[in-house]
Structures are given as structure tokens and as C-alpha cells.
Design a protein around this motif. Structure first.
Motif, PDB file in Angstrom:
ATOM      1  N   PHE A   1     104.856 -42.248 -58.240  1.00 37.32           N
ATOM      2  CA  PHE A   1     104.298 -40.897 -57.902  1.00 37.32           C
ATOM      3  C   PHE A   1     104.840 -39.901 -58.640  1.00 37.32           C
ATOM      4  CE2 PHE A   1     104.616 -37.101 -55.093  1.00 37.32           C
ATOM      5  CZ  PHE A   1     103.358 -36.624 -55.099  1.00 37.32           C
ATOM      6  N   GLN A   2     103.959 -39.013 -59.437  1.00 31.66           N
ATOM      7  CA  GLN A   2     104.485 -38.036 -60.484  1.00 31.66           C
ATOM      8  C   GLN A   2     104.425 -36.743 -59.802  1.00 31.66           C
ATOM      9  OE1 GLN A   2     101.971 -37.040 -64.084  1.00 31.66           O
ATOM     10  NE2 GLN A   2     103.526 -38.028 -65.115  1.00 31.66           N
ATOM     11  N   ARG A   3     103.152 -36.467 -59.189  1.00 30.56           N
ATOM     12  CA  ARG A   3     102.987 -35.128 -58.554  1.00 30.56           C
ATOM     13  C   ARG A   3     101.512 -34.849 -57.827  1.00 30.56           C
ATOM     14  NH1 ARG A   3     102.064 -34.544 -63.777  1.00 30.56           N
ATOM     15  NH2 ARG A   3     100.132 -33.131 -64.414  1.00 30.56           N
ATOM     16  N   ILE A   4     101.458 -33.821 -57.290  1.00 27.40           N
ATOM     17  CA  ILE A   4     100.268 -33.363 -56.897  1.00 27.40           C
ATOM     18  C   ILE A   4      99.606 -31.902 -57.525  1.00 27.40           C
ATOM     19  CG2 ILE A   4     100.062 -34.646 -54.634  1.00 27.40           C
ATOM     20  CD1 ILE A   4     100.292 -30.975 -54.693  1.00 27.40           C
ATOM     21  N   LYS A   5      98.463 -32.190 -57.564  1.00 29.95           N
ATOM     22  CA  LYS A   5      97.904 -30.424 -58.179  1.00 29.95           C
ATOM     23  C   LYS A   5      96.841 -30.284 -57.557  1.00 29.95           C
ATOM     24  CE  LYS A   5      96.572 -28.294 -62.320  1.00 29.95           C
ATOM     25  NZ  LYS A   5      96.671 -28.176 -64.157  1.00 29.95           N
ATOM     26  N   PHE A   6      96.858 -29.005 -56.855  1.00 29.18           N
ATOM     27  CA  PHE A   6      95.572 -28.348 -56.377  1.00 29.18           C
ATOM     28  C   PHE A   6      94.818 -27.712 -57.826  1.00 29.18           C
ATOM     29  CE2 PHE A   6      98.140 -28.491 -52.584  1.00 29.18           C
ATOM     30  CZ  PHE A   6      96.913 -28.963 -51.600  1.00 29.18           C
ATOM     31  N   TRP A   7      93.458 -27.890 -57.667  1.00 34.38           N
ATOM     32  CA  TRP A   7      92.930 -27.371 -58.999  1.00 34.38           C
ATOM     33  C   TRP A   7      91.488 -27.091 -58.540  1.00 34.38           C
ATOM     34  CZ3 TRP A   7      88.283 -29.394 -61.244  1.00 34.38           C
ATOM     35  CH2 TRP A   7      87.967 -28.879 -62.700  1.00 34.38           C
ATOM     36  N   ASN A   8      90.751 -25.997 -59.272  1.00 38.35           N
ATOM     37  CA  ASN A   8      89.441 -25.762 -59.245  1.00 38.35           C
ATOM     38  C   ASN A   8      89.035 -25.312 -60.421  1.00 38.35           C
ATOM     39  OD1 ASN A   8      91.132 -23.105 -58.465  1.00 38.35           O
ATOM     40  ND2 ASN A   8      89.259 -22.347 -59.191  1.00 38.35           N
ATOM     41  N   ILE A   9      87.701 -25.401 -60.999  1.00 40.15           N
ATOM     42  CA  ILE A   9      87.323 -25.189 -62.124  1.00 40.15           C
ATOM     43  C   ILE A   9      87.437 -23.919 -62.643  1.00 40.15           C
ATOM     44  CG2 ILE A   9      84.784 -24.774 -61.515  1.00 40.15           C
ATOM     45  CD1 ILE A   9      84.179 -26.654 -64.376  1.00 40.15           C
ATOM     46  N   PRO A  10      88.050 -23.478 -63.800  1.00 38.67           N
ATOM     47  CA  PRO A  10      88.088 -22.181 -64.199  1.00 38.67           C
ATOM     48  C   PRO A  10      86.760 -21.589 -64.701  1.00 38.67           C
ATOM     49  CG  PRO A  10      89.651 -23.695 -65.465  1.00 38.67           C
ATOM     50  CD  PRO A  10      88.780 -24.817 -64.645  1.00 38.67           C
ATOM     51  N   ALA A  11      86.637 -20.288 -64.649  1.00 43.05           N
ATOM     52  CA  ALA A  11      85.172 -19.631 -64.732  1.00 43.05           C
ATOM     53  C   ALA A  11      84.723 -19.921 -66.134  1.00 43.05           C
ATOM     54  CB  ALA A  11      85.591 -18.029 -64.659  1.00 43.05           C
ATOM     55  N   ASP A  12      85.377 -20.064 -66.932  1.00 47.73           N
ATOM     56  CA  ASP A  12      84.800 -20.262 -68.455  1.00 47.73           C
ATOM     57  C   ASP A  12      84.399 -21.574 -68.651  1.00 47.73           C
ATOM     58  OD1 ASP A  12      85.618 -17.824 -69.360  1.00 47.73           O
ATOM     59  OD2 ASP A  12      87.139 -18.466 -70.479  1.00 47.73           O
ATOM     60  N   ASP A  13      85.111 -22.764 -68.076  1.00 46.71           N
ATOM     61  CA  ASP A  13      84.753 -24.161 -67.812  1.00 46.71           C
ATOM     62  C   ASP A  13      83.404 -24.406 -67.034  1.00 46.71           C
ATOM     63  OD1 ASP A  13      86.664 -24.626 -69.641  1.00 46.71           O
ATOM     64  OD2 ASP A  13      88.120 -25.430 -68.325  1.00 46.71           O
ATOM     65  N   LEU A  14      83.291 -23.526 -65.819  1.00 48.37           N
ATOM     66  CA  LEU A  14      82.147 -23.537 -65.157  1.00 48.37           C
ATOM     67  C   LEU A  14      80.967 -23.063 -65.970  1.00 48.37           C
ATOM     68  CD1 LEU A  14      81.099 -24.071 -62.360  1.00 48.37           C
ATOM     69  CD2 LEU A  14      81.586 -21.668 -61.820  1.00 48.37           C
ATOM     70  N   GLU A  15      81.002 -22.174 -66.832  1.00 48.04           N
ATOM     71  CA  GLU A  15      80.141 -21.712 -67.615  1.00 48.04           C
ATOM     72  C   GLU A  15      79.449 -22.830 -68.566  1.00 48.04           C
ATOM     73  OE1 GLU A  15      76.902 -19.418 -68.531  1.00 48.04           O
ATOM     74  OE2 GLU A  15      78.244 -19.150 -66.945  1.00 48.04           O
ATOM     75  N   GLU A  16      80.484 -23.639 -69.077  1.00 46.68           N
ATOM     76  CA  GLU A  16      80.215 -24.741 -69.793  1.00 46.68           C
ATOM     77  C   GLU A  16      79.419 -25.637 -69.111  1.00 46.68           C
ATOM     78  OE1 GLU A  16      79.875 -27.735 -72.793  1.00 46.68           O
ATOM     79  OE2 GLU A  16      79.982 -25.438 -72.871  1.00 46.68           O
ATOM     80  N   VAL A  17      79.518 -26.069 -67.732  1.00 45.35           N
ATOM     81  CA  VAL A  17      78.948 -26.933 -66.720  1.00 45.35           C
ATOM     82  C   VAL A  17      77.468 -26.314 -66.974  1.00 45.35           C
ATOM     83  CG1 VAL A  17      78.553 -27.881 -64.645  1.00 45.35           C
ATOM     84  CG2 VAL A  17      81.146 -27.832 -65.669  1.00 45.35           C
ATOM     85  N   HIS A  18      77.294 -24.888 -66.604  1.00 47.35           N
ATOM     86  CA  HIS A  18      76.192 -24.457 -66.507  1.00 47.35           C
ATOM     87  C   HIS A  18      75.268 -24.393 -67.762  1.00 47.35           C
ATOM     88  CE1 HIS A  18      73.954 -20.346 -66.567  1.00 47.35           C
ATOM     89  NE2 HIS A  18      73.244 -21.171 -66.221  1.00 47.35           N
ATOM     90  N   ARG A  19      75.884 -24.494 -69.014  1.00 49.44           N
ATOM     91  CA  ARG A  19      75.077 -25.017 -70.311  1.00 49.44           C
ATOM     92  C   ARG A  19      74.475 -26.483 -70.297  1.00 49.44           C
ATOM     93  NH1 ARG A  19      75.292 -27.491 -74.941  1.00 49.44           N
ATOM     94  NH2 ARG A  19      77.576 -28.396 -74.226  1.00 49.44           N
ATOM     95  N   VAL A  20      75.462 -27.544 -69.672  1.00 52.28           N
ATOM     96  CA  VAL A  20      75.149 -28.655 -69.588  1.00 52.28           C
ATOM     97  C   VAL A  20      73.787 -28.786 -68.735  1.00 52.28           C
ATOM     98  CG1 VAL A  20      75.793 -31.156 -68.885  1.00 52.28           C
ATOM     99  CG2 VAL A  20      77.334 -29.615 -70.200  1.00 52.28           C
ATOM    100  N   TRP A  21      74.133 -28.172 -67.434  1.00 57.72           N
ATOM    101  CA  TRP A  21      73.263 -28.324 -66.277  1.00 57.72           C
ATOM    102  C   TRP A  21      71.653 -27.588 -67.177  1.00 57.72           C
ATOM    103  CZ3 TRP A  21      70.138 -24.096 -64.277  1.00 57.72           C
ATOM    104  CH2 TRP A  21      69.681 -24.414 -62.977  1.00 57.72           C
ATOM    105  N   GLN A  22      71.619 -26.542 -67.623  1.00 58.14           N
ATOM    106  CA  GLN A  22      70.385 -25.804 -68.209  1.00 58.14           C
ATOM    107  C   GLN A  22      69.983 -26.901 -69.204  1.00 58.14           C
ATOM    108  OE1 GLN A  22      69.377 -22.940 -66.986  1.00 58.14           O
ATOM    109  NE2 GLN A  22      67.396 -23.926 -67.798  1.00 58.14           N
ATOM    110  N   ARG A  23      70.718 -27.555 -70.048  1.00 59.84           N
ATOM    111  CA  ARG A  23      69.971 -28.450 -70.778  1.00 59.84           C
ATOM    112  C   ARG A  23      69.468 -29.627 -70.517  1.00 59.84           C
ATOM    113  NH1 ARG A  23      69.713 -32.527 -74.243  1.00 59.84           N
ATOM    114  NH2 ARG A  23      71.403 -33.848 -74.374  1.00 59.84           N
ATOM    115  N   THR A  24      70.003 -30.065 -69.164  1.00 69.03           N
ATOM    116  CA  THR A  24      69.350 -31.049 -68.424  1.00 69.03           C
ATOM    117  C   THR A  24      67.982 -30.585 -67.818  1.00 69.03           C
ATOM    118  OG1 THR A  24      71.732 -31.931 -67.871  1.00 69.03           O
ATOM    119  CG2 THR A  24      69.853 -32.605 -66.373  1.00 69.03           C
TER     120      THR A  24
END
Length: 450
Positions: free
Chosen positions: A356-379
Motif C-alpha cells: 500500500f503506497q497511498r490514496i489520492k483524491f483527484w478530479n480532471i484539471p480544467a485544461d485537461d478537460l478541454e483536451e477531452v473536449h477536443r477528443v469528444w468533438q473530433r469523435t
């Protein structure tokens, strides 16, 4: 109907309960129901309670101290699910950071709400939806501590000049959801020249699902992680959680099983071990806090070379439905943007043991969400133009949807049982079911210790 004053909470509740069993068509006296999005709440305001909708900072029933909220839900095989987040009031970046939680626009409006619910059924006209419940709702103490911290997270971002980086996944129950026409619909922020997306305070749909189930339909409460709400008065849920599991850092799964009396080698062993660290008897994913916040648990094993095998996948796409979506209202956005993930991280060693190393709470950063937006739009663009499908030299089907090599964040790949598990395409024909994935290399980046 002429303007009527409601002076007490009880008067508001009684009037709300008189609408139970009535259809929206029976209630609507103005034809407002046909005006589109937001029409249901307006019909209840005007035709049932007899007041004109307004944008005043006070609650709808100012003398009674009650805000009216009409909330739809769906009946699903998984039980009642809130159809959408509950939007509360606009977030004014220029003013809110200077207030206290008690004087914030959110609390001023929503400290006490009359929640009126109805079941949304696809294909059924709005006029036939029926009001089925009306209850007064005030936040329970354990929720209020989390919501106070959520509000502080948002204010800290504004004060840091990062209002443009706010994401719904930053917080647990109280979020700041997009409220403009699109991501270009912006307003100024006080500590940065960068314009920030127009946003509103909202209660996440995962939170509203649990409020509907518990306080409107009377379901039994889920197991709680936090037994005493006072535990969160000086710390956040995430920090409290991290402190509880930290003493187990560096222990092997074999040692953890013995110490925590976990007698299984089930596939979800890592989750069960973390549950035991917290004294949770059931699954973490079934606890009240995880259900309300919509936290997604992902157990990750880091290989000896630092790589990970796990990609993070999302449900199968509905190719045809995507043609009618905008990004901010898309299925993918609403699965990813509001979601907080809990990564449970184990490190594998050369002898094959996992520690067991650790836990991490995470949510996608705004800039990376915009990159997902680009992938979604191309799809979406590829689906609209027509997907090209061919066989490679080995005889495997290939297509021109976005690949992992095209983006550091996300890609599209099959998620069907096999090549015969297909879905219709908007241009005709069909193809193997697909879904969006976060790249495993991207997830490996996110879980690295800073």
C-alpha cells in the motif's frame, strides 16, 4: 393568479403539498409549460404559488425563508436517480469571495428549500408529469460541514486568481456548474485578467439522488464513513480520509489482511482493505459520503517500472444520441467533469508482492478537460461525416476514431463483448460498441507524488 404572501414555512409546505397528484398540465394557467428548459419551475412559481419569477438574492418566499426548487428524477433498474443537478444561484466572482458562508448567495437562497419532485419519463409530454412529493428540506449537519468546505474550495480558487480553472469535480456536494451558452460565455474575475466561464452554485446530481432517496422517498440511510460531523469542522473530508489510512503506508497486502482481519482474495481486495482501514463494514462505494459525492474508486497497481495497466473507461457511447449533444450537456462531460476519483495505489515489487503506497483524491484539471473536449468533438465530427472502417494486415477491424497516440489524455476504443456487439451509426450501418478512455499513461502522470 394574484400575488400571494407566504409568511411561514408551514404555509409554504401546505400549499406545496396541495399540488401533489396534480399534473403540470392541470397546474399551468399561462401556457408557460411549452416554453422550453426551466419551464416546469416557472409554471409552479406562477400558476401554483402566484408570484412572478425574479432574480432577487433572497429566497422565493422571503418572509418564510424558503426557496422553491422543483426537481425531476428517473426510475431506473438501479433505483431512483436525480435527472440533473439542482442549480441554486449564480456565482458572482467579483462579490462572493468577500462574503462569509452564511452571507453567500448560495446560503442566503437555499438554507431551507421546498423540494417538489416529479418523475421524468422519456417520450411523455411535460403536461402529463405529476407532482408526487413536496417536502421542506434543510441540510443535515454532516452534509453542511462538507458543503461549507466545498464553498471554501471555490472561494480559495477565486482568491488565487483561478476562477477560470474551477471545475465541478473540485468539490464534493456543492459545485460550480457551467451556466453560460458555452465555454466562451465568460465574466471577469477579481484577481486575474483571464475571463472565467459563467457558473452557478449547484448541488451535484449524485447528491440530489441521495436526497431524493433518503428524505423524499424514505430509503434507509447508507453506512457512514464519518460518524461524527464535528470531525470535519477543522479539516476537509479528503484530508480526514488521508490521515486515517496514512498509518498503513508501506504495508504489504499480506500484512494488511492479517492486521485488518480481511479473509478474502476477491478481485476488489484493495478496496476492501481501505474500507477496513476506515472501520467501514461494507464497500466504500456504497457509503453515504461516496454516494452523495459520486466518488469513483479506482484501485491502481503500479508496476516495478512505474507504469500502470489500468485505463479509466466510461460507459458505451450512444453514437446517434451524441449528434444532438453540446459539450457542456454531453454524456461524457457529465460523467467526467463533476466526478471526484479516489485512486487507491499499491506498488508491486519484483517478488510479486503489492504494498500500500497511498490514496489520492483527484478530479480532471480544467485544461485537461478541454483536451477531452477536443477528443469528444473530433469523435462527434467523425461520426457525423461517417466512420471509416477497414481491416489491417492481421484481419482486425480498424477505424478512424481518436487513438491514444493522438492525445496525452483520452482516446476512443472498443468496449463491446466481441466484434458482434455493435451499435447503429448516425450515417447508417453499425460498428462495434465504443467508449471513451483516459489513457493509462495519463493516469500514471496524475498519481505521481509531487
Amino acid at each position: 393568479m394574484e400575488q400571494r404572501k407566504y409568511k411561514t414555512k408551514q404555509e409554504v409546505l401546505i400549499r406545496g403539498q396541495e399540488a401533489v397528484g396534480k399534473t403540470l398540465g392541470e397546474i399551468d394557467k399561462t401556457g408557460r409549460i411549452a416554453t422550453g428548459k426551466g419551464a416546469v419551475g416557472t409554471v409552479i412559481e406562477e400558476s401554483w404559488f402566484g408570484y412572478k419569477p425574479n432574480s432577487k438574492p433572497a429566497p422565493d418566499f422571503e418572509e418564510a425563508g424558503v426557496e422553491l426548487k422543483v426537481t425531476p428524477y428517473r426510475q431506473t433498474p438501479r433505483g431512483i436517480l436525480a435527472k440533473e443537478r439542482l442549480v441554486c444561484d449564480m456565482l458572482n466572482y467579483e462579490e462572493e469571495y468577500g462574503k462569509t458562508f452564511e452571507t453567500s448567495a448560495f446560503w442566503t437562497k437555499c438554507a431551507c428549500m421546498l423540494l417538489m419532485s416529479y418523475e421524468h419519463k422519456d417520450g411523455v409530454p411535460k403536461v402529463d408529469f405529476t407532482i408526487d412529493k413536496a417536502v421542506l428540506f434543510q441540510f443535515p449537519d454532516e452534509d453542511l460541514e462538507v458543503i461549507r468546505n466545498d464553498w471554501k474550495v471555490l472561494m480559495d480558487k477565486i482568491k488565487a486568481g483561478q476562477a477560470h480553472l474551477i471545475s465541478e469535480g473540485d468539490t464534493m456536494y456543492l459545485a460550480a456548474c457551467p451556466k453560460g451558452r458555452n465555454s466562451q460565455d465568460t465574466r471577469s474575475q477579481p484577481f486575474s485578467p483571464i475571463p472565467a466561464m459563467k457558473r452557478a452554485y449547484s448541488l451535484k446530481s449524485s447528491y440530489m439522488t441521495q436526497i431524493l432517496r433518503r428524505y423524499i422517498f424514505g430509503d434507509e440511510p447508507c453506512e457512514k464513513i464519518i460518524k461524527d460531523p464535528a470531525a470535519l469542522r477543522s479539516t476537509s473530508f479528503e484530508d480526514w480520509f488521508s490521515a486515517k489510512v496514512r498509518p498503513y503506508t508501506g504495508m504489504s497486502r499480506t500484512e494488511l489482511k492479517a492486521q485488518l482481519d480481511v479473509k478474502t482474495n476477491a478481485k476488489n481486495l484493495n478496496e476492501l482493505l481501505v474500507s477496513a482501514m476506515l472501520g467501514v463494514k461494507g464497500h466504500l462505494s456504497k457509503t453515504e459520503e461516496f454516494q452523495k459525492a459520486g466518488i469513483q474508486l479506482k484501485a491502481i497497481t503500479v508496476e516495478v517500472d512505474g507504469s500502470i495497466e489500468q485505463n479509466v473507461s466510461f460507459p458505451k457511447m450512444d453514437f446517434c444520441a451524441m449528434m444532438n449533444e453540446t459539450w457542456e450537456e454531453s454524456t461524457l462531460y457529465n460523467l467526467l467533469a463533476p466526478t471526484k476519483f479516489l485512486f487507491v495505489i499499491f506498488q508491486k515489487t519484483e517478488d510479486g508482492e503489492c504494498y500500500f503506497q497511498r490514496i489520492k483524491f483527484w478530479n480532471i484539471p480544467a485544461d485537461d478537460l478541454e483536451e477531452v473536449h477536443r477528443v469528444w468533438q473530433r469523435t462527434v465530427d467523425t461520426l457525423r461525416e461517417g466512420v471509416h472502417i477497414w481491416k489491417d494486415a492481421s484481419g482486425r477491424n480498424r477505424n478512424n476514431l481518436p487513438k491514444a497516440s493522438e492525445s496525452r489524455v483520452a482516446h476512443v476504443r472498443p468496449h463491446g463483448r466481441d466484434s458482434t456487439d455493435t451499435a447503429p451509426l448516425p450515417t447508417g450501418g453499425s460498428m462495434t460498441k465504443q467508449c471513451f478512455w483516459l489513457n493509462n499513461s495519463y493516469v500514471a502522470e496524475q498519481i505521481k507524488e509531487v
